[in-house]
Scaffold this motif. Structure first.
Motif, PDB file in Angstrom:
ATOM      1  N   UNK A 142      -0.214  -9.595 -10.777  1.00 60.46           N
ATOM      2  CA  UNK A 142      -1.224 -10.280  -9.969  1.00 60.46           C
ATOM      3  C   UNK A 142      -1.569 -11.585 -10.702  1.00 60.46           C
ATOM      4  N   UNK A 143      -2.236 -12.539 -10.040  1.00 62.64           N
ATOM      5  CA  UNK A 143      -2.583 -13.794 -10.733  1.00 62.64           C
ATOM      6  C   UNK A 143      -3.360 -13.542 -12.030  1.00 62.64           C
ATOM      7  N   UNK A 144      -4.260 -12.537 -12.037  1.00 64.65           N
ATOM      8  CA  UNK A 144      -5.046 -12.235 -13.248  1.00 64.65           C
ATOM      9  C   UNK A 144      -4.136 -11.818 -14.406  1.00 64.65           C
ATOM     10  N   UNK A 145      -3.209 -10.910 -14.135  1.00 65.00           N
ATOM     11  CA  UNK A 145      -2.354 -10.394 -15.200  1.00 65.00           C
ATOM     12  C   UNK A 145      -1.334 -11.452 -15.623  1.00 65.00           C
ATOM     13  N   UNK A 146      -0.847 -12.222 -14.662  1.00 62.08           N
ATOM     14  CA  UNK A 146       0.088 -13.309 -14.996  1.00 62.08           C
ATOM     15  C   UNK A 146      -0.587 -14.266 -15.981  1.00 62.08           C
ATOM     16  N   UNK A 147      -1.862 -14.610 -15.733  1.00 58.67           N
ATOM     17  CA  UNK A 147      -2.515 -15.566 -16.622  1.00 58.67           C
ATOM     18  C   UNK A 147      -2.805 -14.932 -17.987  1.00 58.67           C
ATOM     19  N   UNK A 148      -3.165 -13.641 -18.021  1.00 58.84           N
ATOM     20  CA  UNK A 148      -3.373 -12.968 -19.315  1.00 58.84           C
ATOM     21  C   UNK A 148      -2.091 -12.942 -20.133  1.00 58.84           C
ATOM     22  N   UNK A 180       4.287  -1.768  -4.618  1.00 55.81           N
ATOM     23  CA  UNK A 180       4.604  -0.506  -5.311  1.00 55.81           C
ATOM     24  C   UNK A 180       3.364   0.374  -5.396  1.00 55.81           C
ATOM     25  N   UNK A 181       2.233  -0.253  -5.715  1.00 57.34           N
ATOM     26  CA  UNK A 181       1.005   0.526  -5.868  1.00 57.34           C
ATOM     27  C   UNK A 181       0.491   0.957  -4.485  1.00 57.34           C
ATOM     28  N   UNK A 182       0.639   0.082  -3.502  1.00 58.06           N
ATOM     29  CA  UNK A 182       0.220   0.429  -2.140  1.00 58.06           C
ATOM     30  C   UNK A 182       0.933   1.681  -1.645  1.00 58.06           C
ATOM     31  N   UNK A 183       2.212   1.796  -1.956  1.00 57.30           N
ATOM     32  CA  UNK A 183       2.982   2.969  -1.518  1.00 57.30           C
ATOM     33  C   UNK A 183       2.443   4.243  -2.173  1.00 57.30           C
ATOM     34  N   UNK A 184       2.060   4.139  -3.453  1.00 58.72           N
ATOM     35  CA  UNK A 184       1.529   5.312  -4.167  1.00 58.72           C
ATOM     36  C   UNK A 184       0.138   5.678  -3.642  1.00 58.72           C
ATOM     37  N   UNK A 224      -4.602  -9.151  -5.039  1.00 56.27           N
ATOM     38  CA  UNK A 224      -3.982  -8.249  -6.021  1.00 56.27           C
ATOM     39  C   UNK A 224      -3.593  -6.892  -5.451  1.00 56.27           C
ATOM     40  N   UNK A 225      -3.745  -5.887  -6.311  1.00 54.29           N
ATOM     41  CA  UNK A 225      -3.329  -4.521  -5.981  1.00 54.29           C
ATOM     42  C   UNK A 225      -4.080  -3.996  -4.754  1.00 54.29           C
ATOM     43  N   UNK A 226      -5.374  -4.242  -4.707  1.00 55.71           N
ATOM     44  CA  UNK A 226      -6.186  -3.732  -3.599  1.00 55.71           C
ATOM     45  C   UNK A 226      -5.717  -4.275  -2.265  1.00 55.71           C
ATOM     46  N   UNK A 227      -5.369  -5.547  -2.258  1.00 54.05           N
ATOM     47  CA  UNK A 227      -4.887  -6.164  -1.021  1.00 54.05           C
ATOM     48  C   UNK A 227      -3.582  -5.492  -0.560  1.00 54.05           C
ATOM     49  N   UNK A 228      -2.704  -5.227  -1.524  1.00 55.75           N
ATOM     50  CA  UNK A 228      -1.449  -4.539  -1.193  1.00 55.75           C
ATOM     51  C   UNK A 228      -1.722  -3.171  -0.586  1.00 55.75           C
ATOM     52  N   UNK A 229      -2.697  -2.461  -1.161  1.00 57.92           N
ATOM     53  CA  UNK A 229      -3.029  -1.125  -0.645  1.00 57.92           C
ATOM     54  C   UNK A 229      -3.666  -1.226   0.736  1.00 57.92           C
ATOM     55  N   UNK A 230      -4.523  -2.225   0.921  1.00 60.90           N
ATOM     56  CA  UNK A 230      -5.198  -2.390   2.225  1.00 60.90           C
ATOM     57  C   UNK A 230      -4.168  -2.651   3.322  1.00 60.90           C
ATOM     58  N   UNK A 231      -3.226  -3.541   3.047  1.00 56.67           N
ATOM     59  CA  UNK A 231      -2.204  -3.856   4.060  1.00 56.67           C
ATOM     60  C   UNK A 231      -1.355  -2.624   4.356  1.00 56.67           C
TER      61      UNK A 231
END
Ligand SMILES: NC(=O)c1ccc[n+]([C@@H]2O[C@H](COP(=O)([O-])OP(=O)(O)OC[C@H]3O[C@@H](n4cnc5c(N)ncnc54)[C@H](O)[C@@H]3O)[C@@H](O)[C@H]2O)c1
Length: 265
Positions: free
Chosen positions: A201-207, A234-238, A25-32
């Motif tokens: 993310x998969x979580x939000x897609x399923x919700x 997008x979040x990783x850039x921020x 998810x978002x964290x992975x994007x930020x980590x990369x």
């Protein structure tokens, strides 16, 4: 430059970042993103398969990502993992309090149990507070730190698909940010909140697919002026902006990152 061709800046050379619950998810994007800008990034998650997958991707790209198995529902595990990080990497320059989610608890408040309330607060607030408490002494000793908390559009304006427990927990993180920013600013430590809109993310897609009809989903999309949902990139850039040394005068801020959706609700 295209969207898949991120900025060539390397603002994080020599920096060590901790991103919680970040194997997907978002964290992975930020980590990369931070690793591509030169950081050593310690990623905590409880899902070993996802950690192995991220580790493989990082190795293939030559990125310094250290995936560590931590179940953040254990406060002792959080404290021990911070000690282990310091023993191995010697410093923590950046903390991204990314762990969070609505845990698929009911959307309607009166259908939520007390346990639903407690579990969501534990994940979204308590785990972040415990991590921050364990990390701050190391940042204070260094006289430098960047803390980025994950709030949400939900915590600012209410949510279209997550319930009152999640909304309240994200509002709490925004308020927590303000006090940490005031108290630790004099130590060279900034603290800011990022408030994403729906990131698929998969979580939000399923919700969304469980709680919204295709027509309602189309209507949601219509309410986003840029005409799309957000991405982990997008979040990783921020995150990369708020956690950079050069953002040292940004403190206690809330950054909405929702394609302008908050103007149309
Ligand atoms: N996705 C969105 O639309 C959105 C919008 C606004 C805010 N946010 C916030 O952004 C953050 C990340 O959201 P996401 O959708 O990427 O999350 P996600 O549901 O994709 O989960 C990310 C990771 O958390 C890990 N995790 C869960 N419980 C854990 C635990 N106890 N210990 C360790 N790891 C654990 C999971 O294994 C998973 O890899 C959250 O704080 C969320 O509330 C997300």
């Amino acid at each position: 430059m295209t969207r898949s061709d991120p900025a060539p800046a390397r603002r994080y050379t020599g920096r060590v970042a901790l991103i919680t619950a970040a194997a997907s998810g978002i964290g992975r994007g930020a980590a990369l993103r931070l690793a591509r800008e030169g950081a050593t990034v310690v990623v905590w998650d409880r899902d070993q398969t996802l950690l192995d997958d991220l580790g493989g991707e990082a190795r293939a790209e030559g990125l310094a990502i250290d995936p560590v198995s931590v179940d953040m529902m254990q406060s002792a595990a959080i404290a021990a993992a911070v000690q282990a990080l310091i023993a191995q990497h010697g410093r923590i320059d950046v903390l991204v309090n990314n762990i969070g989610g609505s845990l698929h608890t009911a959307f309607r408040f009166l259908e939520q149990s007390e346990e639903d309330w407690d579990r969501v607060m534990a994940v979204n607030v308590t785990a972040c507070v415990q991590t921050t408490r364990a990390v701050l002494p190391h940042m204070m000793a260094a006289g430098y730190g960047r803390i980025v908390n994950l709030g949400s559009k939900a915590g600012r304006f209410g949510s279209l698909f997550a319930g009152a427990n999640y909304v309240a927990s994200k509002g709490a993180m925004q308020a927590f940010t303000l006090q940490i920013a005031q108290e630790f600013g004099p130590h060279g430590i900034t603290c800011n909140t990022l408030c994403p809109g729906a990131i698929l993310t998969p979580r939000v897609e399923s919700l969304l697919s469980q709680r919204k009809t295709p027509e309602e989903r189309a209507q949601m999309l219509d309410g986003i002026p840029v005409g799309r949902h957000g991405t982990p990139e997008d979040i990783g850039a921020a995150v990369a902006f708020l956690a950079a040394e050069e953002a040292g005068f940004v403190n206690g801020a809330t950054l909405d990152i929702n394609g302008g959706q908050s103007m149309s609700i």
